[in-house]
Design a protein around this motif. Structure first.
Motif, PDB file in Angstrom:
ATOM      1  N   HIS A 165       0.845  -1.050  -0.275  1.00  0.00           N
ATOM      2  CA  HIS A 165      -0.220  -0.065  -0.383  1.00  0.00           C
ATOM      3  C   HIS A 165       0.786   1.274  -0.233  1.00  0.00           C
ATOM      4  N   CYS A 166       2.048   0.828  -0.259  1.00  0.00           N
ATOM      5  CA  CYS A 166       2.648   2.483   0.451  1.00  0.00           C
ATOM      6  C   CYS A 166       4.357   2.110  -0.444  1.00  0.00           C
ATOM      7  N   SER A 167       4.510   2.159  -2.139  1.00  0.00           N
ATOM      8  CA  SER A 167       5.436   1.761  -3.003  1.00  0.00           C
ATOM      9  C   SER A 167       7.301   2.615  -2.386  1.00  0.00           C
ATOM     10  N   TRP A 168       6.865   3.477  -1.506  1.00  0.00           N
ATOM     11  CA  TRP A 168       8.842   4.259  -0.997  1.00  0.00           C
ATOM     12  C   TRP A 168       8.799   3.769   0.689  1.00  0.00           C
ATOM     13  N   CYS A 169       7.599   3.166   1.277  1.00  0.00           N
ATOM     14  CA  CYS A 169       7.978   3.186   3.138  1.00  0.00           C
ATOM     15  C   CYS A 169       8.901   2.626   3.155  1.00  0.00           C
ATOM     16  N   HIS A 170       9.065   1.160   2.180  1.00  0.00           N
ATOM     17  CA  HIS A 170      10.837   0.790   2.936  1.00  0.00           C
ATOM     18  C   HIS A 170      12.014   1.280   2.447  1.00  0.00           C
ATOM     19  N   TYR A 171      11.805   2.431   1.965  1.00  0.00           N
ATOM     20  CA  TYR A 171      13.057   3.374   2.061  1.00  0.00           C
ATOM     21  C   TYR A 171      13.263   3.908   3.369  1.00  0.00           C
ATOM     22  N   LEU A 172      12.273   3.685   4.511  1.00  0.00           N
ATOM     23  CA  LEU A 172      12.337   4.429   5.997  1.00  0.00           C
ATOM     24  C   LEU A 172      12.644   3.342   6.922  1.00  0.00           C
ATOM     25  N   SER A 173      13.453   2.860   6.363  1.00  0.00           N
ATOM     26  CA  SER A 173      14.158   1.857   7.594  1.00  0.00           C
ATOM     27  C   SER A 173      15.328   1.309   6.890  1.00  0.00           C
ATOM     28  N   CYS A 174      15.005   0.821   5.200  1.00  0.00           N
ATOM     29  CA  CYS A 174      16.294   1.145   4.183  1.00  0.00           C
ATOM     30  C   CYS A 174      16.644   1.506   3.440  1.00  0.00           C
ATOM     31  N   VAL A 175      17.737   2.074   3.360  1.00  0.00           N
ATOM     32  CA  VAL A 175      18.242   3.274   1.854  1.00  0.00           C
ATOM     33  C   VAL A 175      19.305   2.580   1.050  1.00  0.00           C
ATOM     34  N   PRO A 176      19.710   1.500  -0.076  1.00  0.00           N
ATOM     35  CA  PRO A 176      20.154   1.006  -0.573  1.00  0.00           C
ATOM     36  C   PRO A 176      21.327   2.261  -1.580  1.00  0.00           C
ATOM     37  N   THR A 177      22.529   1.638  -1.023  1.00  0.00           N
ATOM     38  CA  THR A 177      24.083   2.627  -1.585  1.00  0.00           C
ATOM     39  C   THR A 177      24.957   1.365  -2.347  1.00  0.00           C
ATOM     40  N   SER A 178      25.621   2.583  -2.936  1.00  0.00           N
ATOM     41  CA  SER A 178      26.621   1.138  -3.227  1.00  0.00           C
ATOM     42  C   SER A 178      27.847   0.562  -2.577  1.00  0.00           C
ATOM     43  N   SER A 179      27.485   0.624  -1.253  1.00  0.00           N
ATOM     44  CA  SER A 179      27.870  -0.129  -0.352  1.00  0.00           C
ATOM     45  C   SER A 179      27.248  -1.470   0.120  1.00  0.00           C
ATOM     46  N   TRP A 180      25.588  -1.491   0.410  1.00  0.00           N
ATOM     47  CA  TRP A 180      24.557  -2.618   0.996  1.00  0.00           C
ATOM     48  C   TRP A 180      23.681  -1.967  -0.191  1.00  0.00           C
ATOM     49  N   HIS A 181      22.477  -3.178  -0.377  1.00  0.00           N
ATOM     50  CA  HIS A 181      21.731  -4.052  -0.925  1.00  0.00           C
ATOM     51  C   HIS A 181      20.908  -3.797   0.365  1.00  0.00           C
TER      52      HIS A 181
END
Length: 284
Positions: free
Chosen positions: A265-281
């Protein structure tokens, strides 16, 4: 009382964990073997100096599958009394002492205790809706509820405090650091956000302060006219917030027991808990 209860539960958990008799040795040997049954799991398995995930799950840690499909709703509350290790326990209890004593002196044990427990409940619901692959333990959501209540208390009574700027900066830094850590892999922010929002709402219900005009009236003769303890807008806020809390908890519980995933129901909410970077997924 909460600190004593959490420490006592941790000793019970470690006794039941009984690393010397239950560790299979795949990740190494028990840590601090001189503690006997209270010794910790191998650091490769638990770097926080604590029990195994199996023991925590056995003792009612928050587990989405068992809550949603096993109807074990009590795990939304029991997880608050469990901690992943000594480091986790110390971090939460030191925060509780720093925040809780200040608020308890102002408003008493009952109201602060209710905010502590209900904020945990709100954080557990939000966490279960968005993070469904891991078990969860700890009092982070309850602590964030108290942090939000303390921040609101500071801002609404700004003029009567000394060292207010230092207090405000301290609170904001604590909140910012915890939220920043929460966007790293293997650490979730949803329990903190849920507790933070619940604490924000409950502040308007449980921590209402009388108007200064009413306080001053307590020192005038009994025959003098007495002003209302609270203003009309405070009662309006109280009703609105109570409705919001009830509706929020109800909607969250219905979605949870239906087995729904909040990320659908919220396609962007997962970024509140984990932001992917070049160092981790972030993955699952």
């Amino acid at each position: 009382m909460f600190v004593v209860a959490n420490v006592a539960v941790f000793f019970v958990v470690m006794y039941i964990n009984d690393c010397p008799n239950n560790n299979l040795g795949f990740e190494g040997s028990c840590v601090a073997k001189f503690l006997g049954k209270l010794s910790f799991q191998p650091l490769k398995e638990n770097p926080l100096f604590g029990p195994s995930s199996h023991t925590l799950d056995k003792l009612e840690a928050l587990n989405w599958d068992k809550v949603a499909h096993g109807k074990q709703g009590w795990r939304l509350i029991t997880c608050i009394w469990l901690h992943a290790g000594v480091i986790h326990l110390l971090a939460n209890m030191l925060s509780l002492v720093f925040i809780g004593i200040r608020l308890e002196q102002q408003f008493g044990f009952l109201r602060i205790g209710l905010i502590y427990l209900l904020s945990d409940f709100g954080g557990s619901i939000l966490l279960s809706l968005f993070i469904q692959d891991n078990i969860s333990v700890g009092a982070s959501s309850a602590l964030f509820g108290l942090l939000r209540a303390m921040l609101a208390e500071l801002l609404t009574t700004w003029t009567i405090y000394t060292n207010k700027v230092a207090a405000l900066i301290t609170l904001v830094v604590i909140i910012a650091i915890n939220l920043a850590v929460g966007i790293l892999p293997h650490v979730d922010n949803f329990t903190c956000i849920g507790g933070f929002l619940t604490g924000f709402l409950l502040r308007f219900v449980l921590l209402l302060r009388p108007q200064f005009g009413w306080v001053q009236c307590q020192h005038v003769p009994a025959s003098a006219p007495v002003k209302s303890k609270h203003k009309a807008y405070q009662y309006v806020f109280w009703v609105i917030v109570v409705v919001l809390v009830i509706v929020g908890f109800t909607v969250g519980l219905v979605m949870l027991f239906r087995g729904e995933n909040g990320n659908d129901h919220c396609s962007w909410c997962h970024y509140l808990s984990c932001v992917p970077t070049s160092s981790w997924h972030c993955g699952k």
